[in-house]
Design a protein around this motif. Structure first.
Motif, PDB file in Angstrom:
ATOM      1  N   ALA A 251      16.718  19.774  38.292  1.00 23.30           N
ATOM      2  CA  ALA A 251      17.603  20.297  37.386  1.00 23.30           C
ATOM      3  C   ALA A 251      18.838  20.688  36.787  1.00 23.30           C
ATOM      4  O   ALA A 251      19.697  20.561  35.976  1.00 23.30           O
ATOM      5  N   GLU A 252      18.732  22.234  38.734  1.00 20.81           N
ATOM      6  CA  GLU A 252      20.533  22.230  38.505  1.00 20.81           C
ATOM      7  C   GLU A 252      21.930  21.902  38.842  1.00 20.81           C
ATOM      8  O   GLU A 252      22.591  21.366  38.837  1.00 20.81           O
ATOM      9  N   GLY A 253      21.434  20.300  39.007  1.00 18.61           N
ATOM     10  CA  GLY A 253      22.542  19.788  39.213  1.00 18.61           C
ATOM     11  C   GLY A 253      23.118  18.564  38.285  1.00 18.61           C
ATOM     12  O   GLY A 253      23.620  17.847  38.272  1.00 18.61           O
ATOM     13  N   LEU A 254      22.042  18.491  36.704  1.00 17.80           N
ATOM     14  CA  LEU A 254      22.491  18.205  35.662  1.00 17.80           C
ATOM     15  C   LEU A 254      22.966  18.702  35.039  1.00 17.80           C
ATOM     16  O   LEU A 254      22.969  20.069  34.303  1.00 17.80           O
ATOM     17  N   GLU A 255      24.741  17.908  34.496  1.00 16.48           N
ATOM     18  CA  GLU A 255      25.751  18.595  33.590  1.00 16.48           C
ATOM     19  C   GLU A 255      25.160  18.253  32.472  1.00 16.48           C
ATOM     20  O   GLU A 255      25.420  16.600  32.289  1.00 16.48           O
ATOM     21  N   VAL A 256      25.316  18.373  31.279  1.00 10.76           N
ATOM     22  CA  VAL A 256      25.105  17.701  30.397  1.00 10.76           C
ATOM     23  C   VAL A 256      25.746  18.701  29.421  1.00 10.76           C
ATOM     24  O   VAL A 256      25.624  17.685  27.962  1.00 10.76           O
ATOM     25  N   ARG A 257      26.706  18.556  29.417  1.00  3.67           N
ATOM     26  CA  ARG A 257      27.969  18.900  28.334  1.00  3.67           C
ATOM     27  C   ARG A 257      27.819  16.986  27.422  1.00  3.67           C
ATOM     28  O   ARG A 257      27.812  16.874  26.026  1.00  3.67           O
ATOM     29  N   ALA A 258      28.115  16.283  27.721  1.00  3.25           N
ATOM     30  CA  ALA A 258      28.379  15.061  27.497  1.00  3.25           C
ATOM     31  C   ALA A 258      27.848  13.903  27.982  1.00  3.25           C
ATOM     32  O   ALA A 258      28.131  12.955  28.964  1.00  3.25           O
ATOM     33  N   PRO A 259      26.388  13.592  28.019  1.00  2.16           N
ATOM     34  CA  PRO A 259      25.593  11.920  29.001  1.00  2.16           C
ATOM     35  C   PRO A 259      26.265  10.772  27.913  1.00  2.16           C
ATOM     36  O   PRO A 259      26.497  10.867  27.319  1.00  2.16           O
ATOM     37  N   ASN A 260      26.372  10.299  29.058  1.00  2.70           N
ATOM     38  CA  ASN A 260      27.104   9.438  28.625  1.00  2.70           C
ATOM     39  C   ASN A 260      28.028   9.005  28.110  1.00  2.70           C
ATOM     40  O   ASN A 260      28.171   7.957  27.018  1.00  2.70           O
ATOM     41  N   ASP A 261      28.928   9.955  27.955  1.00  7.47           N
ATOM     42  CA  ASP A 261      30.195  10.336  27.254  1.00  7.47           C
ATOM     43  C   ASP A 261      30.069  10.492  25.524  1.00  7.47           C
ATOM     44  O   ASP A 261      30.956  10.884  25.023  1.00  7.47           O
ATOM     45  N   VAL A 262      29.246  11.788  25.288  1.00 10.73           N
ATOM     46  CA  VAL A 262      28.899  11.619  24.404  1.00 10.73           C
ATOM     47  C   VAL A 262      28.462  12.948  23.787  1.00 10.73           C
ATOM     48  O   VAL A 262      27.338  13.688  25.117  1.00 10.73           O
ATOM     49  N   ALA A 263      29.276  13.850  23.711  1.00 15.83           N
ATOM     50  CA  ALA A 263      29.400  15.036  23.608  1.00 15.83           C
ATOM     51  C   ALA A 263      27.851  15.719  22.803  1.00 15.83           C
ATOM     52  O   ALA A 263      27.225  15.638  22.003  1.00 15.83           O
ATOM     53  N   VAL A 264      27.140  16.999  23.667  1.00 13.16           N
ATOM     54  CA  VAL A 264      26.345  17.970  22.977  1.00 13.16           C
ATOM     55  C   VAL A 264      26.461  18.946  22.808  1.00 13.16           C
ATOM     56  O   VAL A 264      27.319  19.489  23.412  1.00 13.16           O
ATOM     57  N   ASP A 265      26.500  19.048  21.174  1.00 16.30           N
ATOM     58  CA  ASP A 265      26.749  20.518  20.927  1.00 16.30           C
ATOM     59  C   ASP A 265      25.779  21.600  21.796  1.00 16.30           C
ATOM     60  O   ASP A 265      27.045  23.264  21.528  1.00 16.30           O
ATOM     61  N   ARG A 266      24.218  21.698  21.827  1.00 15.34           N
ATOM     62  CA  ARG A 266      23.758  22.862  22.064  1.00 15.34           C
ATOM     63  C   ARG A 266      23.195  21.740  23.066  1.00 15.34           C
ATOM     64  O   ARG A 266      21.861  20.826  22.905  1.00 15.34           O
ATOM     65  N   VAL A 267      22.326  22.734  23.921  1.00  9.57           N
ATOM     66  CA  VAL A 267      20.713  22.626  24.649  1.00  9.57           C
ATOM     67  C   VAL A 267      19.607  23.345  24.614  1.00  9.57           C
ATOM     68  O   VAL A 267      20.458  24.717  25.013  1.00  9.57           O
ATOM     69  N   ILE A 268      18.789  23.240  24.136  1.00  9.75           N
ATOM     70  CA  ILE A 268      18.163  24.156  24.088  1.00  9.75           C
ATOM     71  C   ILE A 268      16.382  23.544  24.606  1.00  9.75           C
ATOM     72  O   ILE A 268      15.623  22.533  25.372  1.00  9.75           O
ATOM     73  N   SER A 269      15.970  24.755  25.938  1.00 11.61           N
ATOM     74  CA  SER A 269      15.310  24.966  27.122  1.00 11.61           C
ATOM     75  C   SER A 269      13.776  25.480  26.597  1.00 11.61           C
ATOM     76  O   SER A 269      14.163  26.471  26.322  1.00 11.61           O
ATOM     77  N   LEU A 270      13.017  25.043  27.233  1.00 11.57           N
ATOM     78  CA  LEU A 270      11.784  25.698  27.277  1.00 11.57           C
ATOM     79  C   LEU A 270      10.699  25.360  28.165  1.00 11.57           C
ATOM     80  O   LEU A 270      10.647  26.694  28.374  1.00 11.57           O
TER      81      LEU A 270
END
Length: 342
Positions: A56-75
């Motif tokens: 989990a802490e190795g995942l950088e999810v700003r732009a998976p597959n070069d598609v930008a993510v605006d916000r992450v919500i973790s539960l």
């Protein structure tokens, strides 16, 4: 916005956590956002936990597959370890076996070794969240006690909240839950055995304690007043809530406790315990229910009061329904708080 929700995946294990995740994803989509849910495999074994944290802490999810993510919500743990500059954590709970359920006298060597690693993981990742919410005051309290972090309690409605109704009292106390030690159905069975009034108890659900509870019912001679219903469907659950005299929820240290909210939506008073955790944020003694010591004797008193004073029980149930409405427990409010501007 493009939003990524992270949560755990435990195949063929369903429960309140799934309703929480699915409810959030649906609410975000209803508000016009593009949402993907990233489910991370979860297994409670200590060796698996260590690998899951590292992944989990190795995942950088700003732009998976070069598609930008605006916000992450973790539960959930360990998914809140993923990396994103606009990371919101809405905490269901930490890894409880390393915190409030940790017993140093019974912990295995593997768990004793893992515990400080989990504490360090939480310190690294929860502290860096842009916003930190908890799903109840009890979860926020634990987080403050264990990790020294402050989270804002943020309530959400139970699954299909709009379908709960109140109908005629058919004369039973209802408790739908998994049959597991922390849910403490045995405490209620023992309490019924002490009641002088003919209190009837319906226990719905399945779990590891089923055979032991059946044996206890037989041993105490209360088979004519306590019924193990086993698995019930949603329609049957709604009906049983609607026609109950009261709802019992004596579980130990719950995070949130949908049963409390479902009872309030059904206009039923709630019988819970001083150490039940989440429900204590909603049950007001003498107004919307009873908060008893977790002993058969104290629970028997509450059961008899609910049973013997039906008009008062109905009044408390209506007060519970009003209290629920006053708290504005809605998905639009959740979305507003989770997506507040930076």
């Amino acid at each position: 916005m493009r939003l990524l929700v992270t949560a755990n995946q435990t195949p063929f294990v369903a429960g309140g956590a799934n309703h929480h995740v699915e409810g959030l994803v649906a609410a975000l989509r209803e508000h016009g956002h593009q949402v993907e849910c990233l489910r991370l495999p979860f297994h409670y074994d200590e060796h698996h936990i260590r690998r899951q944290m590292a992944y989990a802490e190795g995942l950088e999810v700003r732009a998976p597959n070069d598609v930008a993510v605006d916000r992450v919500i973790s539960l959930q743990f360990p998914g809140y370890g993923v990396s994103h500059p606009e990371h919101v954590v809405w905490l269901m709970h930490q890894h409880r076996v390393c915190y409030e359920l940790y017993d140093p006298t019974a912990a295995s060597a593997a768990l004793r070794e893992l515990r400080p690693e989990v504490e360090a993981y939480d310190a690294r990742h929860l502290a860096r969240a842009r916003w930190l919410f908890a799903n109840s005051p009890r979860v926020a309290e634990r987080l403050r006690e264990h990790s020294g972090l402050t989270a804002e309690p943020l309530y959400h409605p139970p699954h299909q909240a709009e379908r709960f109704t109140c109908a005629d009292d058919w004369g039973y106390v209802f408790y739908p839950s998994r049959l597991e030690p922390l849910k403490r159905q045995a405490l209620l069975i023992q309490a019924v055995a002490l009641c002088r009034e003919p209190v009837r108890l319906l226990l719905a659900g399945q779990g590891s304690q089923g055979p032991a509870l059946a044996a206890l019912i037989e041993k105490l001679g209360v088979a004519d007043r306590v019924c193990l219903l086993g698995h019930i469907g949603e329609a049957e659950k709604l009906t049983l809530y609607a026609h109950a005299t009261a709802v019992a929820f004596p579980s130990f240290d719950e995070d949130y406790g949908y049963i409390t909210l479902e009872a309030m939506l059904s206009a039923k008073p709630v019988i819970t315990c001083t150490d039940s955790g989440g429900p204590l944020a909603f049950v007001e003694p003498g107004v919307t229910g009873w908060i008893s010591e977790p002993t058969p004797e104290a629970m028997a008193v509450a059961l008899e009061e609910a049973w013997s004073h039906r008009a008062r029980s109905r009044e408390m149930g209506r007060a519970g329904r009003s209290a629920y409405a006053e708290k504005q427990i809605t998905w639009p409010r959740v979305v507003e708080r989770l997506l507040q501007p930076a």
